[in-house]
Every structure is written in structure tokens, then in C-alpha cells.
Design a protein around this motif. Structure first.
Motif, mmCIF file in Angstrom:
data_model
loop_
_atom_site.group_PDB
_atom_site.id
_atom_site.type_symbol
_atom_site.label_atom_id
_atom_site.label_comp_id
_atom_site.label_asym_id
_atom_site.label_seq_id
_atom_site.Cartn_x
_atom_site.Cartn_y
_atom_site.Cartn_z
ATOM 1 N N ALA A 32 0.866 -1.184 0.000
ATOM 2 C CA ALA A 32 0.000 0.000 0.000
ATOM 3 C C ALA A 32 0.901 1.232 0.000
ATOM 4 O O ALA A 32 1.926 1.256 0.698
ATOM 5 C CB ALA A 32 -0.901 -0.001 1.231
ATOM 6 N N VAL A 33 0.555 2.247 -0.767
ATOM 7 C CA VAL A 33 1.444 3.403 -0.903
ATOM 8 C C VAL A 33 1.673 4.135 0.411
ATOM 9 O O VAL A 33 2.698 4.784 0.590
ATOM 10 C CB VAL A 33 0.960 4.387 -2.003
ATOM 11 C CG1 VAL A 33 1.059 3.760 -3.371
ATOM 12 C CG2 VAL A 33 -0.439 4.895 -1.730
ATOM 13 N N SER A 34 0.743 4.011 1.355
ATOM 14 C CA SER A 34 0.902 4.698 2.642
ATOM 15 C C SER A 34 1.575 3.825 3.704
ATOM 16 O O SER A 34 1.855 4.294 4.811
ATOM 17 C CB SER A 34 -0.460 5.167 3.156
ATOM 18 O OG SER A 34 -1.302 4.048 3.365
ATOM 19 N N ALA A 35 1.860 2.566 3.381
ATOM 20 C CA ALA A 35 2.507 1.658 4.340
ATOM 21 C C ALA A 35 3.966 2.058 4.559
ATOM 22 O O ALA A 35 4.598 2.643 3.682
ATOM 23 C CB ALA A 35 2.432 0.228 3.822
ATOM 24 N N VAL A 36 4.473 1.741 5.723
ATOM 25 C CA VAL A 36 5.876 2.001 6.059
ATOM 26 C C VAL A 36 6.555 0.641 6.244
ATOM 27 O O VAL A 36 6.477 0.037 7.320
ATOM 28 C CB VAL A 36 6.002 2.862 7.332
ATOM 29 C CG1 VAL A 36 7.465 3.101 7.684
ATOM 30 C CG2 VAL A 36 5.271 4.186 7.154
ATOM 31 N N SER A 68 6.112 -3.868 -6.898
ATOM 32 C CA SER A 68 5.069 -2.937 -7.338
ATOM 33 C C SER A 68 4.270 -2.450 -6.142
ATOM 34 O O SER A 68 4.308 -3.047 -5.071
ATOM 35 C CB SER A 68 4.127 -3.607 -8.353
ATOM 36 O OG SER A 68 3.442 -4.681 -7.746
ATOM 37 N N ALA A 69 3.550 -1.373 -6.353
ATOM 38 C CA ALA A 69 2.670 -0.836 -5.316
ATOM 39 C C ALA A 69 1.247 -1.312 -5.581
ATOM 40 O O ALA A 69 0.853 -1.526 -6.725
ATOM 41 C CB ALA A 69 2.715 0.693 -5.316
ATOM 42 N N ALA A 70 0.492 -1.486 -4.512
ATOM 43 C CA ALA A 70 -0.917 -1.851 -4.657
ATOM 44 C C ALA A 70 -1.682 -0.648 -5.216
ATOM 45 O O ALA A 70 -1.407 0.491 -4.850
ATOM 46 C CB ALA A 70 -1.495 -2.254 -3.304
ATOM 47 N N PRO A 71 -2.644 -0.898 -6.097
ATOM 48 C CA PRO A 71 -3.444 0.219 -6.604
ATOM 49 C C PRO A 71 -4.314 0.806 -5.486
ATOM 50 O O PRO A 71 -4.633 0.112 -4.509
ATOM 51 C CB PRO A 71 -4.312 -0.429 -7.689
ATOM 52 C CG PRO A 71 -4.364 -1.872 -7.340
ATOM 53 C CD PRO A 71 -3.072 -2.184 -6.648
ATOM 54 N N ALA A 72 -4.697 2.041 -5.628
ATOM 55 C CA ALA A 72 -5.532 2.704 -4.619
ATOM 56 C C ALA A 72 -6.853 1.967 -4.423
ATOM 57 O O ALA A 72 -7.449 2.040 -3.351
ATOM 58 C CB ALA A 72 -5.776 4.157 -5.020
ATOM 59 N N SER A 73 -7.297 1.240 -5.423
ATOM 60 C CA SER A 73 -8.571 0.524 -5.338
ATOM 61 C C SER A 73 -8.463 -0.824 -4.619
ATOM 62 O O SER A 73 -9.477 -1.481 -4.382
ATOM 63 C CB SER A 73 -9.129 0.297 -6.741
ATOM 64 O OG SER A 73 -8.219 -0.470 -7.509
#
Length: 88
Positions: A32-36, A68-73
Motif C-alpha cells: 500500500a502506498v501509505s505503508a511504512v 510494485s505498489a498496490a493500486p488505490a482501489s
């Protein structure tokens, strides 16, 4: 892997093919793009990676957990550890 974390960033794709999850991709929570992914210092993790989000790791270093990053959806689904979304 001989003191390297390079394997964390290798492409890793799992496509689900059951029930309502036909042709859906399973992503790690850390994609997830917000994950650390590296919230605290750990052996072999570059200090510059500590505390950065997935998006920041990509923007600053060009690396992504699982490639890759997970999509926002992408969504959390009960009974599945990770995020479910469209293949990317």
C-alpha cells in the motif's frame, strides 16, 4: 541473502482464482502506498529507507516491496492477509 535485502524488492505476483476473486491480484500489506515497510532500523536495511512510506521509497530510491505498489482501489478482505485488487 548474504546480508542483502534485495529479495524484498523482487517482483512477486499472486493471482487469485477462486470465488469472487477471479483474476484478482493479492498484494502484501506493505505494498500500500501509505505503508511504512521499515518503521525501525534493522540490520542490512539502508538507513535512508527507515520510516519512509512505500510511495516515498519509490520516489526517492526507485524500489517497491514485491516489485510494485498496490493500486488505490485494492481492498482488505476478511480471511485474506493482504490487499486484493486488479492485476497491475
Amino acid at each position: 541473502m548474504n546480508g542483502s535485502i534485495a529479495h524484498v524488492f523482487l517482483s512477486d505476483r499472486v493471482i487469485l482464482d477462486f470465488g469472487p476473486y477471479q483474476n484478482q491480484r493479492l498484494y502484501y500489506l506493505m505494498q500500500a502506498v501509505s505503508a511504512v515497510p521499515f518503521p525501525i532500523a534493522e540490520p542490512n536495511v539502508p538507513t535512508g529507507y527507515i520510516g519512509l512510506t512505500t510511495l516515498q521509497l519509490w520516489n526517492q530510491f526507485g524500489v517497491l516491496v514485491g516489485g510494485s505498489a498496490a493500486p488505490a482501489s485494492a481492498i482488505s478482505v476478511p480471511g485474506i492477509v493482504g490487499l486484493v485488487g486488479l492485476p497491475g
